[in-house]
Design a protein around this motif. Structure first.
Motif, PDB file in Angstrom:
ATOM      1  N   UNK A 177       0.811  -1.210   0.000  1.00 44.17           N
ATOM      2  CA  UNK A 177       0.000   0.000   0.000  1.00 44.17           C
ATOM      3  C   UNK A 177       0.845   1.262   0.000  1.00 44.17           C
ATOM      4  N   UNK A 178       1.924   1.269   0.781  1.00 44.99           N
ATOM      5  CA  UNK A 178       2.834   2.425   0.832  1.00 44.99           C
ATOM      6  C   UNK A 178       3.563   2.574  -0.502  1.00 44.99           C
ATOM      7  N   UNK A 179       4.004   1.452  -1.053  1.00 45.46           N
ATOM      8  CA  UNK A 179       4.713   1.486  -2.338  1.00 45.46           C
ATOM      9  C   UNK A 179       3.787   1.962  -3.446  1.00 45.46           C
ATOM     10  N   UNK A 180       2.537   1.496  -3.418  1.00 45.77           N
ATOM     11  CA  UNK A 180       1.566   1.913  -4.436  1.00 45.77           C
ATOM     12  C   UNK A 180       1.271   3.405  -4.321  1.00 45.77           C
ATOM     13  N   UNK A 181       1.132   3.917  -3.101  1.00 41.77           N
ATOM     14  CA  UNK A 181       0.903   5.362  -2.915  1.00 41.77           C
ATOM     15  C   UNK A 181       2.077   6.159  -3.461  1.00 41.77           C
ATOM     16  N   UNK A 182       3.296   5.683  -3.198  1.00 39.89           N
ATOM     17  CA  UNK A 182       4.490   6.345  -3.718  1.00 39.89           C
ATOM     18  C   UNK A 182       4.488   6.364  -5.237  1.00 39.89           C
ATOM     19  N   UNK A 183       4.097   5.246  -5.839  1.00 37.23           N
ATOM     20  CA  UNK A 183       4.096   5.150  -7.296  1.00 37.23           C
ATOM     21  C   UNK A 183       3.028   6.029  -7.918  1.00 37.23           C
ATOM     22  N   UNK A 184       1.814   5.986  -7.370  1.00 34.75           N
ATOM     23  CA  UNK A 184       0.721   6.773  -7.932  1.00 34.75           C
ATOM     24  C   UNK A 184       0.962   8.271  -7.781  1.00 34.75           C
ATOM     25  N   UNK A 185       1.539   8.669  -6.644  1.00 35.23           N
ATOM     26  CA  UNK A 185       1.801  10.094  -6.400  1.00 35.23           C
ATOM     27  C   UNK A 185       3.100  10.563  -7.048  1.00 35.23           C
ATOM     28  N   UNK A 186       3.864   9.606  -7.587  1.00 32.73           N
ATOM     29  CA  UNK A 186       5.166   9.927  -8.200  1.00 32.73           C
ATOM     30  C   UNK A 186       6.080  10.644  -7.208  1.00 32.73           C
ATOM     31  N   UNK A 187       6.092  10.119  -5.983  1.00 31.53           N
ATOM     32  CA  UNK A 187       6.906  10.670  -4.902  1.00 31.53           C
ATOM     33  C   UNK A 187       7.845   9.570  -4.418  1.00 31.53           C
ATOM     34  N   UNK A 188       9.136   9.862  -4.190  1.00 33.01           N
ATOM     35  CA  UNK A 188      10.058   8.825  -3.718  1.00 33.01           C
ATOM     36  C   UNK A 188       9.553   8.124  -2.464  1.00 33.01           C
ATOM     37  N   UNK A 189       9.838   6.849  -2.375  1.00 34.78           N
ATOM     38  CA  UNK A 189       9.366   6.031  -1.262  1.00 34.78           C
ATOM     39  C   UNK A 189       9.850   6.568   0.080  1.00 34.78           C
ATOM     40  N   UNK A 190      11.098   7.043   0.123  1.00 31.67           N
ATOM     41  CA  UNK A 190      11.645   7.556   1.366  1.00 31.67           C
ATOM     42  C   UNK A 190      10.884   8.790   1.833  1.00 31.67           C
ATOM     43  N   UNK A 191      10.406   9.606   0.882  1.00 29.11           N
ATOM     44  CA  UNK A 191       9.649  10.801   1.261  1.00 29.11           C
ATOM     45  C   UNK A 191       8.283  10.424   1.825  1.00 29.11           C
ATOM     46  N   UNK A 192       7.637   9.439   1.205  1.00 35.02           N
ATOM     47  CA  UNK A 192       6.361   8.948   1.714  1.00 35.02           C
ATOM     48  C   UNK A 192       6.532   8.423   3.141  1.00 35.02           C
ATOM     49  N   UNK A 193       7.568   7.605   3.342  1.00 38.35           N
ATOM     50  CA  UNK A 193       7.810   7.009   4.651  1.00 38.35           C
ATOM     51  C   UNK A 193       8.058   8.085   5.707  1.00 38.35           C
ATOM     52  N   UNK A 199      18.716   3.562   0.626  1.00 40.49           N
ATOM     53  CA  UNK A 199      20.039   4.066   0.258  1.00 40.49           C
ATOM     54  C   UNK A 199      20.217   4.187  -1.244  1.00 40.49           C
ATOM     55  N   UNK A 200      19.850   3.146  -1.985  1.00 41.21           N
ATOM     56  CA  UNK A 200      20.004   3.182  -3.443  1.00 41.21           C
ATOM     57  C   UNK A 200      19.065   4.200  -4.075  1.00 41.21           C
ATOM     58  N   UNK A 201      17.879   4.355  -3.480  1.00 40.24           N
ATOM     59  CA  UNK A 201      16.946   5.352  -3.999  1.00 40.24           C
ATOM     60  C   UNK A 201      17.555   6.749  -3.897  1.00 40.24           C
ATOM     61  N   UNK A 202      18.156   7.063  -2.737  1.00 37.41           N
ATOM     62  CA  UNK A 202      18.803   8.362  -2.565  1.00 37.41           C
ATOM     63  C   UNK A 202      20.016   8.526  -3.464  1.00 37.41           C
ATOM     64  N   UNK A 203      20.800   7.444  -3.633  1.00 34.92           N
ATOM     65  CA  UNK A 203      21.993   7.502  -4.479  1.00 34.92           C
ATOM     66  C   UNK A 203      21.622   7.768  -5.936  1.00 34.92           C
ATOM     67  N   UNK A 204      20.550   7.101  -6.404  1.00 34.18           N
ATOM     68  CA  UNK A 204      20.112   7.306  -7.780  1.00 34.18           C
ATOM     69  C   UNK A 204      19.649   8.740  -7.986  1.00 34.18           C
ATOM     70  N   UNK A 205      18.917   9.281  -6.993  1.00 35.88           N
ATOM     71  CA  UNK A 205      18.421  10.654  -7.114  1.00 35.88           C
ATOM     72  C   UNK A 205      19.565  11.655  -7.235  1.00 35.88           C
ATOM     73  N   UNK A 206      20.686  11.378  -6.552  1.00 41.43           N
ATOM     74  CA  UNK A 206      21.820  12.314  -6.562  1.00 41.43           C
ATOM     75  C   UNK A 206      22.724  12.100  -7.765  1.00 41.43           C
ATOM     76  N   UNK A 211      16.555   1.050  -7.895  1.00 41.85           N
ATOM     77  CA  UNK A 211      17.273   0.856  -6.642  1.00 41.85           C
ATOM     78  C   UNK A 211      16.489   0.000  -5.661  1.00 41.85           C
ATOM     79  N   UNK A 212      15.172   0.210  -5.597  1.00 48.69           N
ATOM     80  CA  UNK A 212      14.326  -0.578  -4.705  1.00 48.69           C
ATOM     81  C   UNK A 212      14.322  -2.040  -5.123  1.00 48.69           C
TER      82      UNK A 212
END
Length: 438
Positions: free
Chosen positions: A163-179, A250-257, A267-268
């Motif tokens: 559910x959290x991953x789906x919300x992140x995907x639908x909102x186009x917001x990084x998972x770490x930001x949702x969390x 970690x990989x999500x943040x590394x990819x963003x940078x 990364x996920x």
């Protein structure tokens, strides 16, 4: 000014939702229920079957759909491997020795199982909760609700939950930001669980509780000796979970940078695959061990739900339903309705997070885009998540709730009444948090 004509588009969407909820209530497969709702939506807006097929095909081919299917599939595999190899049980055993207070022991086991997105996972922790409670003389409804409530304390903010991953995907917001935005939810759940449930647990001798836990571990063929604290063993058995969570963030943040144009989902997926491989190596299993899990009914059902959600999302877009609804009362009334009431009711009827996120989030997120309110996306996502979660927790058909009450022999109505006030407070906190973010 509201007129009958202006409410017609909203009525059409509500009809599609109503059909979806009726199907769910009749225990029709969740994915099929969502697909039926999308088809009725297309018909309501004056289109035919060919239009629906075209929209469905486009929805299934989006990169976002494929990434989400890969992430959810990897999570389900990790959960299955940890369960089938008994590594989850060994992790639990290694932590038992740290439990010195009876009330904390009652909450610990369901909370630990709650770190893994297992359908009906509350039943897995129920035997240990029962053993802990044996010297306490607790009534069945309270014991059932303790096991059920603490099983779900992480669900709004833990990055492994679909559910959290789906919300992140639908909102186009990084998972770490949702969390991070939803991080107050576990604290709220723990506080409410303590105030409404654990405070009612009588004080008990620690030795008696320890003896009960040891007997339960022996019964589950985990250990015949008294449990002893073992942080080293806990870290070893929990390594796949640490790799999955830490690696994904970690990989999500590394990819963003380092690679700003690259989808963060890679990364996920990489972290989750590494977690699965780690568990296989730790348990001496080959890749062949995963073949039955790859073709399991549980995994197939979840992937079908993901496909149905994106079909529904695309039909909302292709029929221009969102734009039509956004015109109602300048969009404000419909926006609040879809962000609060729809997630709550879908969650209450379906009893799972993926259902309310997939059914209602595409609608209000589309309305935010139409109204030019994209800067407020996280506020509305947080409100929708708290609203939907309150519905999921208070749902009388929630699988964990039903199975837990059956295990403890509790009266469903009595146990359910214990949930109403805390769940309404979760909803109320969602409103308060929404205002604070504004």
């Amino acid at each position: 000014m509201l007129t009958f004509a202006s409410l017609i588009p909203l009525a059409k969407v509500i009809a599609a939702f109503a059909a979806m909820l009726v199907c769910i209530r009749l225990r029709i497969n969740l994915a099929i229920s969502i697909i039926i709702g999308s088809f009725i939506l297309v018909l309501a807006f004056g289109h035919g079957p060919l239009f629906w097929l075209q929209a469905a095909g486009q929805g299934l081919m989006y990169e976002q759909t494929l990434f989400l299917a890969g992430i959810v599939g990897a999570i389900m595999l990790l959960s299955d491997v940890l369960e089938k190899t008994a590594q989850a049980e060994r992790l639990m055993e290694s932590l038992v020795g740290y439990l010195h207070r009876p009330r904390i022991a009652l909450a610990f086991f369901p909370a630990l199982i709650g770190l893994l997105p297992m359908p009906g996972g509350a039943v897995f922790s129920a035997p240990l909760v029962k053993r802990v409670a044996d010297p306490m003389d607790l009534d069945a409804p309270l014991l059932s609700v303790i096991n059920y409530w603490f099983r779900h304390v992480w669900e709004l903010a833990w990055p492994l939950y679909p559910g959290v991953i789906l919300a992140s995907s639908l909102a186009n917001v990084p998972l770490v930001e949702i969390a991070l935005f939803l991080s107050p939810s576990p604290i709220l759940a723990l506080v409410l669980g303590w105030f409404f449930y654990l405070r009612r647990v009588p004080k008990t001798r620690r030795a008696a509780v320890k003896e009960s836990i040891t007997a339960s571990l022996k019964e589950l063929s985990l250990s015949s000796a008294p449990p002893a604290p073992s942080l080293r063993r806990a870290l070893y058995e929990g390594l796949p979970i640490l790799i999955g969570i830490g690696g994904a963030l970690g990989l999500e943040g590394m990819i963003a940078v380092l690679f700003p144009g690259m989808p963060y989902e890679w990364g996920v997926i990489a972290a989750l695959v590494a977690a699965v491989v780690c568990s296989l190596i730790q348990n001496g299993k080959s890749i062949g061990f995963m073949l039955p899990l790859l073709f399991s009914k549980r995994l197939g059902s979840m992937l079908l739900v993901i496909a149905a959600i994106f079909i529904f999302k695309e039909t909302l877009t292709q029929t221009h339903a969102v734009e039509e609804i956004a015109k109602v009362a300048s969009g404000s009334a419909a926006l609040i309705f879809t962000t609060v009431f729809m997630p709550f009711f879908v969650g209450a009827v379906a009893g799972i997070n993926v259902a309310f996120v997939g059914a209602s989030f595409p609608l209000f997120l589309g309305m935010l885009d139409t109204l030019g309110m994209q800067d407020q996306t996280m506020r509305y996502v947080a409100l929708g998540m708290f609203s939907g979660m309150s519905g999921v927790l208070v749902s009388p058909i929630h699988l964990c709730f039903i199975l837990t009450c059956q295990y403890f022999g509790a009266d469903l109505a009595k146990a359910w009444r214990l949930l109403v006030v805390p769940c309404m407070l979760v909803l109320g906190f969602g409103f308060l948090y929404f205002m604070m973010l504004g």
